[in-house]
Design a protein around this motif. Structure first.
Motif, short mmCIF file in Angstrom:
data_model
loop_
_atom_site.label_atom_id
_atom_site.label_comp_id
_atom_site.label_asym_id
_atom_site.label_seq_id
_atom_site.Cartn_x
_atom_site.Cartn_y
_atom_site.Cartn_z
N ASN A 80 24.22 2.00 92.89
CA ASN A 80 23.84 3.30 93.44
C ASN A 80 24.34 3.42 94.86
OD1 ASN A 80 22.48 4.08 91.07
ND2 ASN A 80 20.60 3.08 91.75
N TYR A 81 24.85 4.59 95.20
CA TYR A 81 25.37 4.81 96.55
C TYR A 81 24.22 4.79 97.55
CZ TYR A 81 27.58 7.04 100.56
OH TYR A 81 28.05 7.32 101.81
N ARG A 104 23.52 8.01 94.16
CA ARG A 104 24.47 8.46 93.13
C ARG A 104 24.98 7.22 92.37
NH1 ARG A 104 28.29 12.65 92.71
NH2 ARG A 104 26.53 13.96 93.32
N PHE A 106 27.30 4.78 90.21
CA PHE A 106 28.73 4.61 89.99
C PHE A 106 28.99 3.20 89.48
CE2 PHE A 106 27.98 3.13 94.27
CZ PHE A 106 28.85 2.06 94.44
N SER A 414 35.35 12.33 97.43
CA SER A 414 34.61 11.67 96.35
C SER A 414 35.57 11.09 95.30
CB SER A 414 33.66 12.67 95.65
OG SER A 414 32.71 13.16 96.56
N ARG A 420 31.34 9.10 93.65
CA ARG A 420 30.88 8.31 94.81
C ARG A 420 31.67 8.71 96.05
NH1 ARG A 420 32.57 2.55 96.63
NH2 ARG A 420 34.25 2.95 95.18
#
Length: 834
Positions: A80-81, A104, A106, A414, A420
């Motif tokens: 996760n970001y 977010r 990824f 992104s 991401r």
């Protein structure tokens, strides 16, 4: 009741002995050199480049001795970001951007390569001889020191060949990388916990016949270990249909479905076993003779004989090396329902490679154990198949996810696959590396393609990194961002110039706050007055140029000595009185300089004249210190009198910044206004600007939306395109039929053309974004997503209704634009969550 469970300690079964000289030494005397591998980014590699990568691997592997195992291990971990909200100097929009991407999900990629020197006997061992099946492991002694020395020399050659390819880089891992430190996790700990998170404690490892479990995570494994499971043909790369058109190809490596396109926690293991090729071929010759003898008894023997002979013919005809190979996808989850879905996804990934998915349930434990870094010598030989190096290398994954630029300067875009945020430097680092020779940019995107969002996003981030920005606009594209900056700085910055009848654009060309009139300032004043005095088709004589230069210099001296405020009115009066007397004393003839004609032509700009407001502003605004300035010139772009004057003033403002602001980044962005500037005879300014700005730590950006403008305008061809090493394109599919002309004009390669035409073809419908292509110097290019927060959207929007909503609320909040945006953004999020 007696405990019959077969429980033992990890120490007693652990197959590795030590890490010495950055190599892993196993208890069976295998030696492993470990590398971290950096692959090219996804969607940035063309077919010929995949072929070059494939050739580099092949050339490097040929240097390794017999009985070496090449183990390439690609980790794909769901992460996760984590936004960086701790910086004190972050702006309101920067924080909203970070919060928008908070957590977010990824898929992150880590790639390692292990080169293991083992023995002939170890290479032939089957799963029942694995160290898992032994009692106490007694370390063996390394007897042949010369073999080890030769192996390490070949490893060094291998490393050099791969790194010289220009596409892949491998970096030798140190002892700390392998074993770990107090602060960071090592490779071995990472493998035994299936996690890269530091501080994760070791958990029970269950290696059973029915299931393999690491802590709470249960493994599932799909293997390619039999030629019957393989496709009829393989290649170094394949066409990715979702981003391809009938005019372009998007290429990925053949094994891409088992890599980043498989969105779950998994490891993709790729093994090549370098047996003695001659011994292998002799064994096949003997087997072929046996099959021939038995052919009459079974058609299967006849078919096998034909296959073996075909294999031998290939080997002898092309000088190919006989090797063994194995590939597997090892995935895991702690949720049984998710694990079932993961099994299906892994099978589908192999099916996309035209392989026959085989869910392995018998050798999972031994394959997991052999996958441990440095333990490839424990691999069960029955799980491998015979092939050649070239086809086996086609199963290598050859791309990674988007990487952050190491530069401290850059912008946030992104990852187009997962969304991401990526830190991208399209100015400084490429310049330092020699990828580009200037920072100028050329941006083209049709209406509705997200052009204004890209340019707003770019300029906002440049501004927050201390750049001085001057924008020339024809459609109020930057009004929202400018108003926000003006509100935040309490009117000290964010200066917005636009022409209205009530508040027309007004300047004072003679004003400076430090009374410094350098050559550039003097020349711009002379150019301005000459433009007002002479028509384009009426060039001045040499004597007129000298007279005007003396008049300007004389008035500047008066400004420096007197207390009166400088203005065009003051200059006009000086020329009509003091300078007239100077000319009479010098006996300057009327035909050399007609002062009466000069004053008559300039009278409309003197007080009481039609345009007396234009050059006599009483605001005394020195734009040198202002970092964000917008000139909105839509209302006057067709005005024959006002437009040339305003454009000269604009250019003078930027050139003054360019010359005087040493060591400070400067940006001029010209929207559609460049067409009007070119028509008004201002082409020389554009040419001068694009050729000179790079020397002063500056960059010029031109934005346009019509493709025909590129193709037809000589100004664009000769000055803008040729002097813009960074090209930014948005969705061009509406111009697909004429894109060949655009490709030729912009000098795009076929790979770049394919990337551009893939924009917005496979967007994630759950996210609101548009894609943008950025090309640097004709050698580096990628497609990114421009996704912004709700707050940024409200600051960048060009929709009049939305802009009015923000400004009306700001008026109610005492002009606080930031607070208005926060309020509306919060309302919209609440509505979306209902």
């Amino acid at each position: 009741m007696r405990n019959v469970s077969k429980i033992t300690t990890l120490e007693s079964k652990f197959p590795l002995l030590a890490v010495e000289n950055n190599c892993i030494i196993s208890k069976d005397a295998d030696i492993t050199a470990c590398f971290e591998v950096h692959l090219p980014e996804l969607f940035t590699v063309a077919s010929v480049e995949y072929e070059a990568i494939h050739a580099a691997w092949h050339k490097a592997i040929k240097t390794l001795p017999d009985y070496t195992v090449i183990h390439k291990q690609d980790w794909y971990l769901k992460e996760n970001y984590a936004p960086d909200l701790g910086q004190e100097d972050q702006s309101f929009l920067a924080k909203s951007y970070q919060r928008h991407f908070n957590e977010r999900p990824f898929l992150n990629h880590y790639c390692y390569l292990f080169l293991t020197k083992t023995t002939k006997e170890r290479m032939r061992m089957q799963s029942n001889f694995s160290s898992l099946c032994k009692g106490t492991l007694i370390p063996k002694e390394i007897r042949d020191r010369d073999t080890i020395h030769r192996f390490m020399e070949s490893v060094a050659q291998f490393e050099r060949i791969v790194n010289d390819s220009g596409f892949i880089t491998i970096k030798r891992l140190t002892e700390d990388n392998i074993v770990g430190t107090v602060e960071s996790q090592g490779l071995l700990e990472q493998y035994l916990t299936l996690s890269k998170d530091a501080g994760i404690p070791m958990q029970d490892i269950s290696l059973g016949a029915e299931e393999v479990r690491i802590g709470n995570n249960r493994l599932c494994m799909h293997t390619l270990s039999d030629t019957d499971d393989l496709p009829g043909t393989v290649s170094a790369n394949s066409r990715f249909e979702k981003l391809s058109t009938d005019r372009s190809d998007c290429r990925l490596s053949f094994a891409a479905p088992a890599g980043l396109l498989l969105s779950c926690n998994h490891i993709y293991n790729q093994y090549l076993f370098l047996d003695n090729s001659e011994a292998n071929l002799q064994k096949f010759e003997k087997s072929a003779r046996n099959m021939h003898s038995l052919a009459r008894y079974s058609r299967a023997n006849q078919i096998n004989k034909e296959w073996i002979e075909k294999y031998l013919n290939e080997a002898h005809s092309f000088g190919l090396s006989s090797i063994r190979a194995h590939f597997n996808i090892m995935a895991w989850s702690d949720d049984p329902v998710e694990l079932k879905q993961i099994k299906n996804d892994c099978g589908s990934a192999l099916a996309l490679m035209e392989c026959k998915p085989r869910h392995n349930t018998t050798d999972v434990a031994t394959l997991y154990w052999a996958g441990m870094p440095g333990n490839a010598g424990d691999f069960p030989s029955e799980e491998s198949f015979y092939t050649f190096i070239e086809p086996a290398l086609c199963f290598f994954s050859e791309e990674t996810n988007y990487q952050n630029s190491p530069s401290h300067f850059g912008i946030k875009l992104s990852d187009r696959l997962t969304g991401r945020p990526i830190h991208v430097d399209i100015s400084d680092l490429p310049m330092k590396k020699g990828i580009i020779t200037n920072r100028n940019k050329f941006l083209i995107g049709p209406s509705g393609s997200g052009k204004s969002f890209v340019s707003n996003h770019l300029q906002r981030q440049y501004y927050e990194q201390e750049a001085h920005i001057l924008l020339v606009d024809t459609g109020n594209s930057y009004q929202g961002l400018c108003n926000l900056i003006n509100s935040k700085t309490k009117g000290e910055d964010g200066i917005y110039f636009t022409y209205t009848e009530e508040n027309p654009i007004a300047f004072n060309p003679f004003y400076t706050d430090d009374l410094v009139f350098d050559i550039e300032k003097r020349e711009s004043i002379k150019t301005l007055i000459m433009t007002l005095w002479k028509r384009d088709d009426e060039p001045p004589t040499r004597s007129e140029e000298v007279a005007l230069s003396n008049a300007v210099s004389g008035y500047i001296e008066i400004i420096k000595q007197a207390d009166s405020s400088p203005s065009f009115n003051g200059f006009y009066e000086y020329v009509g009185s003091d300078y007239r007397m100077i000319l009479e004393e010098k006996k300057v003839r009327e035909k050399d300089f007609d002062i009466a004609n000069f004053l008559n032509v300039l009278e409309p700009y003197y007080k009481g004249g039609e345009y007396d407001y234009l050059l006599n502003s009483d605001q005394q605004l020195d734009l040198l210190s202002k970092r964000f300035i917008v000139f909105e010139i839509d209302a006057i772009k067709d005005h024959k009198t006002l437009f040339p004057v305003v454009t000269i003033i604009i250019m003078e403002v930027f050139i003054n910044k360019m010359r005087r602001l040493k060591g400070i980044r400067k940006v001029i962005l010209i929207e559609e206004a460049w067409k009007a500037i070119a028509k008004a005879g201002m082409a020389e300014y554009i040419k001068y600007l694009y050729k000179t700005v790079r020397k002063f730590f500056g960059e010029a950006i031109v934005v346009t939306q019509e493709v025909d403008d590129i193709i037809q305008s000589e100004i664009v061809k000769e000055s803008i395109i040729n002097n813009s090493d960074c090209k930014i394109l948005l969705d061009q599919r509406k111009y697909m039929n004429k894109f060949d002309d655009i490709q030729k004009m912009l000098g795009l390669t076929d790979k770049e053309k394919a990337q551009v035409l893939s924009i917005n073809m496979n967007n994630d419908r759950s996210r609101n974004y548009k894609e943008v292509w950025i090309g640097l110097g004709g050698t580096h290019s990628a497609v990114y997503a421009t996704e912004v927060s709700t707050e940024e959207y409200l600051a960048y929007t060009t929709e009049e209704v939305e802009k009015m909503e923000v400004m009306q609320l700001a008026d109610e909040l005492d002009g606080n634009v930031e607070l208005a945006i926060k309020h509306i953004a919060s309302q919209r999020r609440d509505q979306d969550n209902q």
